[in-house]
Each structure stands twice: as structure tokens, then as C-alpha cells.
Scaffold this motif. Structure first.
Motif, PDB file in Angstrom:
ATOM      1  N   TYR A  13       0.639  -1.224  -0.030  1.00 61.32           N
ATOM      2  CA  TYR A  13      -0.084   0.028  -0.102  1.00 61.32           C
ATOM      3  C   TYR A  13       0.972   1.262   0.021  1.00 61.32           C
ATOM      4  CZ  TYR A  13      -3.065   3.640   1.703  1.00 61.32           C
ATOM      5  OH  TYR A  13      -3.721   4.758   1.791  1.00 61.32           O
ATOM      6  N   LEU A  14       1.860   1.370   0.985  1.00 59.49           N
ATOM      7  CA  LEU A  14       2.652   2.431   1.025  1.00 59.49           C
ATOM      8  C   LEU A  14       3.398   2.590   0.006  1.00 59.49           C
ATOM      9  CD1 LEU A  14       3.731   2.188   4.704  1.00 59.49           C
ATOM     10  CD2 LEU A  14       2.111   3.690   3.814  1.00 59.49           C
ATOM     11  N   GLN A  15       4.113   1.550  -0.788  1.00 55.99           N
ATOM     12  CA  GLN A  15       5.010   1.575  -2.239  1.00 55.99           C
ATOM     13  C   GLN A  15       3.954   2.153  -3.174  1.00 55.99           C
ATOM     14  OE1 GLN A  15       6.984  -2.090  -2.043  1.00 55.99           O
ATOM     15  NE2 GLN A  15       8.700  -0.992  -0.977  1.00 55.99           N
ATOM     16  N   SER A  16       2.932   1.783  -3.217  1.00 55.12           N
ATOM     17  CA  SER A  16       1.995   2.006  -4.498  1.00 55.12           C
ATOM     18  C   SER A  16       1.552   3.656  -4.270  1.00 55.12           C
ATOM     19  CB  SER A  16       0.910   1.140  -4.620  1.00 55.12           C
ATOM     20  OG  SER A  16      -0.081   1.197  -3.440  1.00 55.12           O
ATOM     21  N   CYS A  17       1.211   3.877  -3.212  1.00 56.82           N
ATOM     22  CA  CYS A  17       0.660   5.399  -2.894  1.00 56.82           C
ATOM     23  C   CYS A  17       1.901   6.456  -2.950  1.00 56.82           C
ATOM     24  CB  CYS A  17       0.099   5.446  -1.697  1.00 56.82           C
ATOM     25  SG  CYS A  17      -1.563   4.610  -1.414  1.00 56.82           S
ATOM     26  N   TYR A  18       3.049   6.180  -2.457  1.00 63.71           N
ATOM     27  CA  TYR A  18       4.102   7.113  -2.128  1.00 63.71           C
ATOM     28  C   TYR A  18       5.391   6.628  -3.005  1.00 63.71           C
ATOM     29  CZ  TYR A  18       0.863   8.541   1.345  1.00 63.71           C
ATOM     30  OH  TYR A  18      -0.444   8.933   1.884  1.00 63.71           O
ATOM     31  N   PRO A  20       6.171   4.745  -6.234  1.00 65.86           N
ATOM     32  CA  PRO A  20       6.048   3.765  -7.039  1.00 65.86           C
ATOM     33  C   PRO A  20       7.361   3.529  -8.021  1.00 65.86           C
ATOM     34  CG  PRO A  20       4.807   5.663  -7.751  1.00 65.86           C
ATOM     35  CD  PRO A  20       5.402   5.666  -6.470  1.00 65.86           C
ATOM     36  N   THR A 113       3.446  12.422   5.983  1.00 62.50           N
ATOM     37  CA  THR A 113       2.159  11.904   6.367  1.00 62.50           C
ATOM     38  C   THR A 113       1.970  11.110   7.502  1.00 62.50           C
ATOM     39  OG1 THR A 113       2.201  11.387   3.753  1.00 62.50           O
ATOM     40  CG2 THR A 113       0.788  10.239   5.067  1.00 62.50           C
ATOM     41  N   GLU A 131      -0.194  15.429   4.986  1.00 61.90           N
ATOM     42  CA  GLU A 131      -1.194  14.718   4.677  1.00 61.90           C
ATOM     43  C   GLU A 131      -1.427  13.878   6.084  1.00 61.90           C
ATOM     44  OE1 GLU A 131      -2.329  11.472   1.457  1.00 61.90           O
ATOM     45  OE2 GLU A 131      -0.233  11.797   1.823  1.00 61.90           O
ATOM     46  N   ILE A 133      -3.887  10.452   7.066  1.00 57.13           N
ATOM     47  CA  ILE A 133      -4.847   9.506   6.510  1.00 57.13           C
ATOM     48  C   ILE A 133      -5.654   8.696   7.786  1.00 57.13           C
ATOM     49  CG2 ILE A 133      -4.884   7.295   5.445  1.00 57.13           C
ATOM     50  CD1 ILE A 133      -2.429   8.136   3.618  1.00 57.13           C
ATOM     51  N   ILE A 138      -8.212   2.985   5.269  1.00 61.33           N
ATOM     52  CA  ILE A 138      -7.216   1.923   4.555  1.00 61.33           C
ATOM     53  C   ILE A 138      -7.104   0.524   5.445  1.00 61.33           C
ATOM     54  CG2 ILE A 138      -5.746   4.067   3.854  1.00 61.33           C
ATOM     55  CD1 ILE A 138      -3.674   3.131   5.825  1.00 61.33           C
ATOM     56  N   SER A 141      -7.765  -2.465   3.321  1.00 57.57           N
ATOM     57  CA  SER A 141      -6.418  -2.500   2.205  1.00 57.57           C
ATOM     58  C   SER A 141      -5.158  -3.363   2.906  1.00 57.57           C
ATOM     59  CB  SER A 141      -5.943  -1.423   1.557  1.00 57.57           C
ATOM     60  OG  SER A 141      -7.054  -0.817   0.947  1.00 57.57           O
TER      61      SER A 141
END
Length: 150
Positions: A13-18, A20, A113, A131, A133, A138, A141
Motif C-alpha cells: 500500500y505504502l509503496q503504491s501510494c508514495y 511507485p 504523512t 497529509e 490518513i 485504509i 487494504s
């Protein structure tokens, strides 16, 4: 059903959002341990997933409760020592004790974040972050379901 964090899902999740396209991410996990702790397997699993695991002493009080010693301080030291201008720090905590650290690293042009449950995040910490969250948004996820025996 009780939820438990799936650390592979959290990492994804973290790698896909922040992150990539950048593999320079560091994932740090801090855990309290005490003599006879059964967390060794969990820590080995986290290390295999690429987390740096920092084990801190956990004091057990006479009433049976326990408290990790130095966790916030160790996290703060690592953040101050490791981040540089242009980095992003993702802190999964709502603890207001981190406000001075976040304020300090933001002076270095570090993006922050905060991920924490709405009902447990310090308002000042939330305000300092670039940011915020809500962990509850989440949760599905990053959680694996664990059945509870009756």
C-alpha cells in the motif's frame, strides 16, 4: 472477526501510494520485547519482508501491565538522523509526542504523512502533517482477518 495488520499489504500500500518508481524506501518497525517474548517469529517475518526491526526493552509492572521503554525516543532519533531534504516520512502514529520531531524535519523540506485512527490522533500532529490518513479508511487494504475462537 478481529483485524490484524498484514505487513506485506501495508508495504505494498505504502509503496503504491508514495513510492511507485523509487526502491530507496526504508520501512522501520519498532517493537517492545521482554524476556520470553514470542515475537521472534513475527520479527523474522518482518525482516524477510524488508522491514528494519528495532527491538526495545519492555518492562513488566507488578500489576501485569507492560510498557515499552524508549520507543518514541528511538523513533525520533532515527527520523532526525536519517531524513534529508526532499524525503517523505510516513509515521503510523497519532502520538503528540512526535510534534517537535515533525516540526524540526519540516524545516528541512521533508513531506510528512501521518496515518492514525481519527479518535487517537493528536490535533497538533495532524495540523503539522502535509497529509493525514485516517487509519480506518485504509484498514481493509492492510488488514488480514483473524478469527476469534469463542
Amino acid at each position: 472477526m478481529k483485524s490484524k495488520i498484514d505487513y506485506q499489504a501495508l508495504k505494498s500500500y505504502l509503496q503504491s501510494c508514495y513510492n511507485p518508481f523509487n526502491s530507496k524506501s526504508k520501512l522501520n518497525f519498532y517493537s517492545g520485547v521482554y524476556s520470553g517474548s514470542k515475537k521472534i517469529e513475527e520479527h523474522s517475518h518482518l525482516r524477510r519482508l524488508g522491514y528494519r526491526v528495532t527491538c526495545l526493552p519492555k518492562d513488566i509492572h507488578q500489576d501485569g501491565t507492560s510498557k515499552t521503554s524508549g520507543d518514541d525516543v528511538n523513533i525520533a532519533i532515527d527520523i532526525i538522523d536519517e531524513v534529508k531534504s526532499g524525503d517523505r516520512v510516513i509515521l503510523i502514529s497519532g502520538d503528540g509526542d512526535f510534534c517537535p520531531v515533525i516540526k524540526k524535519i519540516k524545516q528541512r523540506d521533508v513531506k510528512v504523512t501521518i496515518i492514525a485512527a481519527q479518535d487517537s490522533v493528536n490535533n497538533r500532529l495532524r495540523f503539522l502533517a502535509d497529509e493525514y490518513i485516517d487509519l480506518n479508511t485504509i484498514k481493509n487494504s492492510i488488514a488480514s482477518k483473524v478469527g476469534i475462537a469463542a
